[in-house]
Design a protein around this motif. Structure first.
Motif, PDB file in Angstrom:
ATOM      1  N   ILE A  92       0.621  -1.326  -0.306  1.00 58.42           N
ATOM      2  CA  ILE A  92       0.221   0.474   0.097  1.00 58.42           C
ATOM      3  C   ILE A  92       0.621   1.116   0.014  1.00 58.42           C
ATOM      4  N   ARG A 102      -6.620   3.339  -7.071  1.00 54.99           N
ATOM      5  CA  ARG A 102      -6.675   1.712  -6.821  1.00 54.99           C
ATOM      6  C   ARG A 102      -5.789   1.606  -7.620  1.00 54.99           C
ATOM      7  N   LEU A 118      -4.225  -7.633   1.638  1.00 55.02           N
ATOM      8  CA  LEU A 118      -4.670  -6.686   0.896  1.00 55.02           C
ATOM      9  C   LEU A 118      -6.455  -6.881   0.445  1.00 55.02           C
ATOM     10  N   ASP A 121      -7.912  -6.139   3.952  1.00 52.33           N
ATOM     11  CA  ASP A 121      -8.286  -5.260   4.825  1.00 52.33           C
ATOM     12  C   ASP A 121      -8.010  -3.678   4.051  1.00 52.33           C
ATOM     13  N   HIS A 122      -7.437  -3.955   2.366  1.00 53.20           N
ATOM     14  CA  HIS A 122      -7.626  -2.455   1.995  1.00 53.20           C
ATOM     15  C   HIS A 122      -8.512  -2.865   0.569  1.00 53.20           C
ATOM     16  N   ARG A 125      -8.534   0.168  -1.932  1.00 51.02           N
ATOM     17  CA  ARG A 125      -7.493  -0.079  -3.222  1.00 51.02           C
ATOM     18  C   ARG A 125      -7.155  -1.024  -4.334  1.00 51.02           C
TER      19      ARG A 125
END
Length: 304
Positions: A92, A102, A118, A121-122, A125
């Motif tokens: 990230i 993104r 990822l 948690d993200h 993105r």
């Protein structure tokens, strides 16, 4: 464009932003979606084969980077220890450094484990995810405690496990490259031809890039805390492709099948004969699978 990215006190990563292929039209270049490559354990970003990057750069702005303790990034595990899960945050940080909101993300082996983190948690993105030669969080080598891995999946080939015991032994440059070529031979498996000179040239490039030939095996020593999250994968909504390598000696079937079923909306594609190596015979089918995935995700995300 190359740059360094600070990810922790005293720790910085080398990263490279590769513009879309020179043959791309101006409109395609301007609209090319970013694609982040996340390599496996103890491997730098330049281990991604140049022909694969060239294929991906026909449609994408490709970003690759060196993990901590590889390539031109900081080598200081003993002074700045970390867990494998911390490396997900590094990905990230790389996107942030290049101003990417993104991206499509592709992870191989340990990189595939990081991509799963990822996804959890993200997800905001990620445009899409593709993972290959990997296992699900909470299973195999991605189990925080191997005794608690569920379900029970095949272990790595015993010949590889024996070779890994020698990974961090001191060797001169020629002996180290010879060891790495032998490692690639075992990783490649017998399903596709193995060209020792192809992988010798790869490792010559990796060593030249790093400016050193030793291998501290930092990722083998990093803590596995925070990886027992396989149950959460069912909630993933980001389009995710799992590429299965049927001759993979680290994560053989049914690792990939288990992962594709565990991920909400996961999809499985098999590359016949592929092992745990991106040799010249599998680059095209792997590239085609990734580009099909990113195109489909882009179409799905486009306004109607």
């Amino acid at each position: 464009m190359e740059r360094y990215v600070d990810v922790a006190p005293g720790v910085r990563l080398w990263a490279e932003d590769i513009a879309p292929h020179a043959d791309a039209t101006e409109d395609r270049t301007a609209s090319a979606e970013p694609l982040l490559l996340v390599m496996g354990a103890n491997a730098s970003g330049v281990a991604w084969p140049d022909p694969l990057i060239a294929r991906l750069a026909e449609r994408h702005r490709v970003i690759r980077y060196d993990h901590r303790d590889t390539g031109r990034s900081t080598w200081a595990f003993d002074e700045h220890p970390y867990a494998i899960s911390d490396l997900g945050g590094d990905a990230i940080a790389v996107l942030d450094a290049f101003g990417v909101e993104r991206a499509h993300v592709v992870g191989m082996s340990m990189g595939g484990v990081l991509v799963q983190l990822l996804l959890l948690d993200h997800p905001d993105r990620l445009l899409s995810a593709t993972v290959l030669c990997t296992t699900a969080l909470g299973s195999g080598l991605a189990a925080g405690d191997p005794a608690d891995a569920a379900p029970v999946l095949p272990d790595p080939d015993p010949a590889l496990l024996a070779l890994w015991q020698e990974m961090d032994r001191p060797r001169d440059r020629d002996a180290e490259i010879a060891w790495r070529v032998e490692h690639w031979r075992l990783l490649n498996g017998s399903g596709t031809p193995f060209d020792a000179e192809e992988f010798r040239a790869l490792e010559e490039r990796v060593v030249a890039h790093a400016g050193r030939h030793d291998n501290p095996a930092a990722h083998a020593r990093a803590a596995r805390t925070g990886l027992d999250r396989g149950a959460e994968l069912a909630e993933v909504e980001v389009p995710t492709l799992v590429i299965e390598a049927p001759e993979d000696p680290i994560n053989p079937p049914p690792h990939s099948g288990h992962l594709s079923r565990a991920i909400g909306g996961g999809r499985l594609v098999r590359v016949p004969g592929m092992g745990h190596a991106l040799n010249s015979t599998v680059i095209e089918p792997v590239a085609a699978a990734i580009l099909t995935q990113t195109a489909a995700a882009g179409t799905a995300a486009a306004p109607s």
